[in-house]
Scaffold this motif. Structure first.
Motif, short mmCIF file in Angstrom:
data_model
loop_
_atom_site.label_atom_id
_atom_site.label_comp_id
_atom_site.label_asym_id
_atom_site.label_seq_id
_atom_site.Cartn_x
_atom_site.Cartn_y
_atom_site.Cartn_z
N MET A 136 9.72 -1.43 -15.78
CA MET A 136 9.16 -0.07 -15.81
C MET A 136 10.25 0.94 -15.42
O MET A 136 10.98 0.70 -14.45
CB MET A 136 8.02 0.06 -14.79
N LEU A 149 10.96 -4.08 -3.11
CA LEU A 149 10.82 -3.76 -1.68
C LEU A 149 11.26 -4.91 -0.78
O LEU A 149 11.63 -4.70 0.37
CB LEU A 149 9.37 -3.37 -1.39
N THR A 157 0.83 -1.21 0.00
CA THR A 157 0.00 0.00 0.00
C THR A 157 0.86 1.26 0.00
O THR A 157 0.50 2.27 0.57
CB THR A 157 -0.94 0.00 1.21
N ILE A 198 8.31 -3.27 -11.27
CA ILE A 198 8.43 -1.88 -10.81
C ILE A 198 9.51 -1.74 -9.74
O ILE A 198 10.35 -0.85 -9.81
CB ILE A 198 7.08 -1.40 -10.23
N ASN A 251 9.49 4.60 -14.92
CA ASN A 251 8.62 5.77 -14.91
C ASN A 251 7.93 5.90 -16.27
O ASN A 251 7.47 4.89 -16.82
CB ASN A 251 9.44 7.02 -14.54
N TYR A 308 -0.75 -10.38 3.05
CA TYR A 308 0.29 -11.31 2.59
C TYR A 308 1.13 -11.89 3.74
O TYR A 308 1.93 -12.79 3.51
CB TYR A 308 1.19 -10.68 1.51
N GLY A 324 3.27 4.21 -2.23
CA GLY A 324 2.90 5.27 -3.18
C GLY A 324 2.47 4.75 -4.54
O GLY A 324 1.44 5.17 -5.08
N VAL A 325 3.23 3.83 -5.12
CA VAL A 325 2.90 3.35 -6.47
C VAL A 325 1.61 2.55 -6.44
O VAL A 325 0.72 2.74 -7.28
CB VAL A 325 4.05 2.50 -7.06
N GLY A 358 8.08 2.42 6.52
CA GLY A 358 7.06 1.63 5.83
C GLY A 358 5.69 1.62 6.47
O GLY A 358 4.83 0.84 6.06
N LYS A 385 -4.52 -1.25 6.93
CA LYS A 385 -4.27 -0.64 5.61
C LYS A 385 -5.22 -1.23 4.56
O LYS A 385 -5.66 -0.53 3.65
CB LYS A 385 -2.82 -0.84 5.19
N SER A 388 -1.42 -6.49 1.40
CA SER A 388 -0.73 -5.67 2.40
C SER A 388 -0.34 -6.53 3.59
O SER A 388 -0.91 -7.61 3.80
CB SER A 388 -1.65 -4.53 2.88
N SER A 389 0.61 -6.03 4.37
CA SER A 389 0.99 -6.71 5.62
C SER A 389 0.05 -6.32 6.75
O SER A 389 0.17 -6.85 7.85
CB SER A 389 2.41 -6.31 5.99
N HIS A 444 3.54 4.01 6.30
CA HIS A 444 2.65 4.93 5.57
C HIS A 444 1.69 4.17 4.65
O HIS A 444 1.92 3.01 4.31
CB HIS A 444 3.48 5.92 4.76
N1 LIG Z 1 10.50 1.45 -11.84
C1 LIG Z 1 10.01 2.64 -11.54
O1 LIG Z 1 9.83 3.52 -12.39
C2 LIG Z 1 9.63 2.88 -10.13
C3 LIG Z 1 8.88 4.00 -9.77
C4 LIG Z 1 8.48 4.15 -8.45
C5 LIG Z 1 8.87 3.21 -7.50
N2 LIG Z 1 9.63 2.17 -7.88
C6 LIG Z 1 9.99 1.13 -6.91
O2 LIG Z 1 8.79 0.46 -6.56
C7 LIG Z 1 8.81 0.08 -5.19
C8 LIG Z 1 7.63 0.74 -4.50
O3 LIG Z 1 7.84 2.12 -4.47
P1 LIG Z 1 6.90 3.05 -3.57
O4 LIG Z 1 7.36 4.45 -3.79
O5 LIG Z 1 5.49 2.71 -3.78
O6 LIG Z 1 7.36 2.57 -2.12
P2 LIG Z 1 6.75 2.85 -0.73
O7 LIG Z 1 5.72 3.91 -0.78
O8 LIG Z 1 7.88 3.04 0.21
O9 LIG Z 1 6.02 1.44 -0.42
C9 LIG Z 1 6.20 0.81 0.78
C10 LIG Z 1 5.17 -0.29 0.96
O10 LIG Z 1 5.45 -1.42 0.15
C11 LIG Z 1 4.92 -2.56 0.75
N3 LIG Z 1 5.86 -3.68 0.80
C12 LIG Z 1 7.03 -3.79 1.46
N4 LIG Z 1 7.52 -5.02 1.32
C13 LIG Z 1 6.64 -5.72 0.57
C14 LIG Z 1 6.56 -7.05 0.11
N5 LIG Z 1 7.50 -7.96 0.41
N6 LIG Z 1 5.49 -7.41 -0.65
C15 LIG Z 1 4.54 -6.54 -0.95
N7 LIG Z 1 4.54 -5.25 -0.52
C16 LIG Z 1 5.58 -4.87 0.23
C17 LIG Z 1 4.52 -2.18 2.16
O11 LIG Z 1 3.09 -2.09 2.13
P3 LIG Z 1 2.21 -2.73 3.30
O12 LIG Z 1 2.64 -2.02 4.55
O13 LIG Z 1 0.83 -2.45 2.87
O14 LIG Z 1 2.53 -4.19 3.37
C18 LIG Z 1 5.15 -0.82 2.35
O15 LIG Z 1 4.43 0.01 3.19
C19 LIG Z 1 10.18 0.49 -4.68
O16 LIG Z 1 11.07 -0.60 -4.79
C20 LIG Z 1 10.61 1.60 -5.63
O17 LIG Z 1 12.00 1.72 -5.71
C21 LIG Z 1 10.02 1.99 -9.15
#
Ligand SMILES: NC(=O)c1ccc[n+]([C@@H]2O[C@H](COP(=O)([O-])OP(=O)(O)OC[C@H]3O[C@@H](n4cnc5c(N)ncnc54)[C@H](OP(=O)(O)O)[C@@H]3O)[C@@H](O)[C@H]2O)c1
Length: 358
Positions: free
Chosen positions: A300, A272, A180, A269, A302, A222, A182-183, A343, A207, A202-203, A345
């Motif tokens: 991906m 994490l 849950t 993407i 962006n 999960y 940002g993406v 994490g 959330k 989600s964990s 948020h």
């Molecule tokens: N390729 C691209 O263009 C691109 C763009 C943006 C982000 N990203 C990458 O995408 C990922 C997510 O980015 P974000 O900005 O959304 O991060 P974020 O806001 O920091 O997301 C954190 C959340 O991810 C969840 N998470 C953590 N470990 C997990 C797991 N093992 N399985 C499933 N969910 C898990 C947790 O959600 P819950 O607490 O709900 O479990 C945690 O709160 C990062 O690795 C980032 O580097 C890539």
């Protein structure tokens, strides 16, 4: 003016410093007074010196971190007639500043804000006019700041193979959103606005409650359901998800392959749960996983400005308001990055550089 600097040596080591205010603008440049900065997982990695998987980008130099901002145009340099911008306009910056259309290239990667290009955690910054996008009126500054990385990536995760102007639609199309952050929450809002069916993992049950309030059709914890891929198949009558937001990486990819629909898309993407597989010993190779259900694994990076603007059309027509979990003051940027890294948020975390007038 003030700006934050990171020597890429730890979140606790970022420093708020004085810097000269930009004075003379060159052709095509725009001075922006920054109102809000939204944080991304990447920003924490950059500050910790862990953003090392793009082998073409040099690491190590001190840098102004962060890429996503909303601000107002303070001053326009000469030669800006082509972009329809004027002083006082509210704008967002696109992440890879030169990625305007189509496929990203190595050159575009070097224009990424907050690494390797200087970022936006500052009171002012000069941008090329082509690197800016106007903010829709219905969005507050903090909401707008959340869009460039999280929402554009989510948009591309769903629509990368769709022609511009023809996004994926239909309740029979299932999108699986991991976590849950940002993406994923941007993806949930976009999926529901497009009329798609959304499954969120989600964990945290709390959330997942919030995800259901945003329209998630199905939710899976999960942690309490570690074989969540089986649940996805069950919820979809054995078909699987047409689009998977693969944000987990090491611990999730094999499960994503197990619950993606035949002919579906795994949008790769994030990482994490890690960039390297922990499992020792032989296991099924990715080529076999991909062919087994006849799927596409698409990396991906962006998305281009043209697709950002396409996405804004949906945000305007459906009056979507991004989810801001918590806002911190400019002086608390270190705490804000620590909060994101923790994490807990849901959606996005922002830093208010100046208080919004909205
Ligand atoms: N390729 C691209 O263009 C691109 C763009 C943006 C982000 N990203 C990458 O995408 C990922 C997510 O980015 P974000 O900005 O959304 O991060 P974020 O806001 O920091 O997301 C954190 C959340 O991810 C969840 N998470 C953590 N470990 C997990 C797991 N093992 N399985 C499933 N969910 C898990 C947790 O959600 P819950 O607490 O709900 O479990 C945690 O709160 C990062 O690795 C980032 O580097 C890539």
């Amino acid at each position: 003016m003030k700006q934050w600097i990171s020597a890429q040596d730890g979140l606790n080591n970022i420093r708020l410093v004085d810097a000269p205010e930009p004075e003379r603008l060159r052709d095509g440049e725009v001075l922006v007074r920054i109102h809000c900065v939204a944080l991304n997982f990447r920003d924490t990695e950059v500050c910790m010196g862990h953003y090392n998987h793009h082998k073409t980008l040099d690491q190590g130099a001190p840098i102004v971190p962060c890429s996503d901002m909303c601000g107002t145009i303070e001053k326009l340099g000469p030669g800006n007639d082509d972009y329809g911008l004027k002083e006082g306009d509210r704008v967002m910056a696109i992440f890879n500043q030169t990625h305007l259309k189509g496929q990203i290239t190595e050159k575009d990667m070097s224009s990424g804000l907050g690494f390797p290009s200087s970022g936006v955690l500052a009171q002012y910054r000069v941008f090329p006019a082509y690197g800016l996008v106007k903010v829709p009126d219905h969005l507050a500054d903090d909401e707008a700041a959340t869009l460039p990385i999280a929402a554009v990536t989510a948009w591309m995760a769903i629509n990368t193979f769709q022609p511009i102007g023809q996004p994926l639609t239909g309740k029979d199309k299932v999108v699986l959103l991991q976590g849950t952050g940002g993406v994923s929450i941007s993806g949930l809002q976009i999926a529901k606005a497009l009329g798609l069916t959304a499954i969120v993992t989600s964990s945290s049950d709390a959330k997942l409650d919030r995800a259901r309030q945003l329209g998630a059709d199905y939710t899976i914890n999960y942690k309490t359901t570690p074989e969540w891929q089986d649940k996805v198949l069950e919820l979809t009558g054995g078909k699987g998800a047409d689009v998977v937001f693969e944000t987990g990486g090491a611990e999730t990819l094999a499960k994503s392959f197990a619950c993606v629909a035949y002919g579906g898309l795994i949008s790769s993407i994030g990482y994490l749960s890690g960039k390297e597989d922990a499992l020792p010993g032989p296991r099924i190779n990715t080529n076999v996983l991909a062919l087994r259900r006849n799927v596409t694994l698409k990396g991906m990076l962006n998305g281009p400005k043209e697709r950002f603007e396409e996405m804004l059309g949906l945000y305007e027509s459906k009056q979507i308001h991004p989810v801001v979990d918590r806002a911190f003051e400019f002086e608390q940027a270190k705490e804000a990055l620590g909060y994101l890294a923790g994490g807990s948020h849901f959606g996005k975390v922002v830093v208010e550089v100046v208080q919004s007038d909205l």
